[in-house]
Write a protein that holds these residues in place. Structure first.
Motif, short mmCIF file in Angstrom:
data_model
loop_
_atom_site.label_atom_id
_atom_site.label_comp_id
_atom_site.label_asym_id
_atom_site.label_seq_id
_atom_site.Cartn_x
_atom_site.Cartn_y
_atom_site.Cartn_z
N MET A 35 0.85 -1.21 0.00
CA MET A 35 0.00 0.00 0.00
C MET A 35 0.87 1.25 0.00
SD MET A 35 -3.18 -0.54 2.52
CE MET A 35 -2.27 -1.62 3.63
N TYR A 36 0.63 2.11 -0.95
CA TYR A 36 1.38 3.35 -0.99
C TYR A 36 0.64 4.41 -0.19
CZ TYR A 36 3.77 7.45 -2.68
OH TYR A 36 4.49 8.61 -2.74
N ASP A 37 1.35 5.06 0.71
CA ASP A 37 0.73 6.07 1.55
C ASP A 37 0.78 7.43 0.84
OD1 ASP A 37 -0.24 7.68 3.46
OD2 ASP A 37 1.17 7.13 5.02
N PHE A 38 -0.40 7.89 0.40
CA PHE A 38 -0.43 9.15 -0.35
C PHE A 38 -0.13 10.36 0.51
CE2 PHE A 38 -2.59 6.43 -3.32
CZ PHE A 38 -2.14 6.91 -4.54
N SER A 39 -0.25 10.20 1.84
CA SER A 39 0.05 11.34 2.71
C SER A 39 1.54 11.66 2.66
CB SER A 39 -0.41 11.06 4.14
OG SER A 39 0.26 9.94 4.66
N LYS A 40 2.39 10.63 2.29
CA LYS A 40 3.81 10.90 2.11
C LYS A 40 4.01 11.86 0.96
CE LYS A 40 5.70 6.50 3.61
NZ LYS A 40 5.94 5.17 3.02
N MET A 41 3.25 11.62 -0.14
CA MET A 41 3.37 12.47 -1.32
C MET A 41 2.93 13.90 -1.00
SD MET A 41 1.60 11.78 -4.99
CE MET A 41 0.06 12.58 -4.62
N THR A 42 1.76 14.04 -0.36
CA THR A 42 1.28 15.38 -0.04
C THR A 42 2.21 16.05 0.96
OG1 THR A 42 -0.20 14.30 1.53
CG2 THR A 42 -1.15 14.98 -0.57
N GLY A 43 2.75 15.23 1.90
CA GLY A 43 3.71 15.76 2.87
C GLY A 43 4.95 16.30 2.18
N ALA A 44 5.42 15.55 1.17
CA ALA A 44 6.62 15.97 0.44
C ALA A 44 6.37 17.28 -0.30
CB ALA A 44 7.04 14.88 -0.54
N ILE A 45 5.19 17.40 -0.91
CA ILE A 45 4.85 18.64 -1.61
C ILE A 45 4.84 19.81 -0.63
CG2 ILE A 45 3.02 19.85 -2.88
CD1 ILE A 45 2.26 17.18 -4.12
#
Lengths: 116, 359
Positions: free
Chosen positions: B1-11
């Motif tokens: 499962m990829y955690d999309f909050s990591k992506m938004t956190g990185a942005i």
């Protein structure tokens, strides 16, 4: 996001409608004649006003709805903790639901649920 | 499962390193707003063309096939047409309420879309009373319909709006009682993300025994009624009321009501997927390790929209299967059949949960 999301989504929706209506107001053609501003009624000439006394059955259902809706709000916290509390919560909710079921049967017998 | 909050956190991190925090917040707000507006509009466009294509499929005809390949751009053309139409209103309308009604019907679905989990960590507004929020805000849409019907000062609009109000509030009871509360009992949480995560061992439709299946059937019936779709569509019954509550709206204002109906259908389906069918979780069969592992490679949002599409197809199928009911039949179905069944089903579900008979 926290609860400021509500503000954001409200603004987004309002912005969307505002933009769309202003585009329509800018580019849409306009014409006018007296018949155009009559309410639509199958092409006949309009008679009377639409805002007259309305069938009371709708309001009756709305009142019964109100009682059951409040019941749901009462049941929401119960449903969340039901797993942890166990038997006590089950019995209490059962009593609650039986009383409300009796209320439904009463409304039924009084023929409040009959559409006539 | 990829955690999309990591992506938004990185942005968020990347933006914070470039500019002051006030600017970052502004940019993020604009981004989220644009993304959700785009999703809203695309959903409307796609669902309308889907509806017409499926209607064609069920009636042995082609459906729209002139604009673009297979008529795929038909709704885009329709939207442009509606956008450039004159906004006609009659001289008897209540101006303020007439103009305010579209705001209700657009903003309410938009707010519900904010709390739906589209993927792991992919929720705009992660609220701990998510399901209650959905129930509360979805009722606000009714206010828009009632305002539209009443302020139009048109007999057909008024009749349509009153019917719609009666049907929607009635069916909300069964939806809340049976469908939503039954699953809250199982999951023990109102947070939609938690409800999805609680289904990792299996979807509630399969794990919740017979009460969950009854709840699902009731949810689909009430969902059809909530969106004013066909067996319950006497709100805008074309053959008797013309167009119902939006008869006096024209051009883009009519399009708002049209759009909100289709987005509401998406929301009903998305909620069904979230609480009964495991949301964005992949399809697993216990024991089939290889199959389960290969299913895990398909990303969550794809699963979510795939399942939602299946439910939407089901709702569109109903449209060409069932004849329209009368208002007394609709209310009888709800108050004398679905509501008692929901109450019993809730007790049954509570009993199952108390005894711990969940798989």
């Amino acid at each position: 996001m926290g609860s400021e999301a509500l503000v954001l989504f409200f603004l987004t929706g309002a912005f969307f409608i505002g933009i769309a209506i202003s585009i329509a107001a800018l580019f849409a053609p306009r014409s006018s004649n007296p018949q155009k501003y009559e309410p639509w009624e199958c092409g006949m000439e309009v008679f009377g006003d639409a805002r007259i006394q309305f069938k009371v059955g709708y309001y009756l259902f709305a009142i019964i709805y109100l009682i059951f809706d409040v019941e749901i709000v009462f049941l929401v916290p119960w449903a969340v903790v039901m797993k942890k509390v166990g038997t006590v919560a089950f019995v209490e909710a059962l009593i609650f639901l039986i009383i409300l079921g009796l209320g439904l049967i009463y409304a039924w017998k009084k023929r409040a649920l009959k559409w006539e | 499962m990829y955690d999309f909050s990591k992506m938004t956190g990185a942005i968020h991190e990347w933006l914070s390193s470039l500019m002051p925090s006030i600017l970052v917040t502004t940019i993020e707000w604009v981004l989220i707003g644009v993304v959700f507006l785009a999703l809203f509009a695309i959903l409307g466009l796609v669902l309308v063309i889907l509806e017409r294509k499926i209607a064609g499929f069920f009636q042995f005809r082609l459906g729209p096939n002139r604009v673009g390949p297979y008529g795929m751009f038909q709704t885009v053309a329709d939207t442009v047409k509606l956008l450039l139409k004159e906004l006609v209103s009659t001289n008897k309308v209540d101006k303020f309420l007439y103009n305010v009604a579209p705001f209700f019907v657009i903003i309410a679905p938009l707010m519900i879309m904010a709390v739906i989990p589209y993927g792991f960590g992919l929720t705009a507004y992660d609220i701990n009373v998510g399901l209650l929020f959905v129930m509360a805000v979805s009722s606000i849409g009714v206010v828009g319909i009632l305002l539209a019907g009443w302020s139009s000062n048109n007999k057909y609009s008024l009749i349509g709006a009153m019917r719609s109000g009666a049907v929607i509030i009635s069916y909300e009871l069964s939806m809340g009682l049976s469908a939503l509360l039954a699953i809250v009992l199982l999951a023990g949480s109102l947070n939609l993300n938690d409800i999805v995560m609680s289904q990792q061992a299996g979807w509630w439709l399969f794990r919740g025994h017979i009460p969950a299946i009854i709840a699902f059937v009731i949810y689909i019936i009430t969902g059809t009624a909530e969106t004013n779709r066909v067996p319950f569509d006497l709100t805008e019954a074309e053959s008797e009321l013309g167009a119902g509550y939006h008869a006096e709206y024209s051009g883009i204002k009519f399009a708002f009501f049209f759009l909100s109906e289709f987005v509401n259908m998406f929301i009903i389906s998305a909620l069904a997927v979230t609480i009964f069918l495991g949301g964005w979780l992949p399809f697993h069969i216990p024991g089939w390790e290889g199959f389960n592992n290969s299913m895990n490679y398909i990303p969550g949002p794809v699963w979510f929209f795939l399942k939602t599409g299946v439910i939407i197809f089901l709702l569109m199928w109903f449209r060409w299967t069932f004849p329209r009911l009368r208002i007394d039949q609709i209310l009888t179905l709800e108050w004398k059949y679905l509501l008692p069944i929901s109450l019993l089903n809730l007790v049954l579900m509570a009993f199952v949960v108390m005894m711990g008979w969940v798989f």
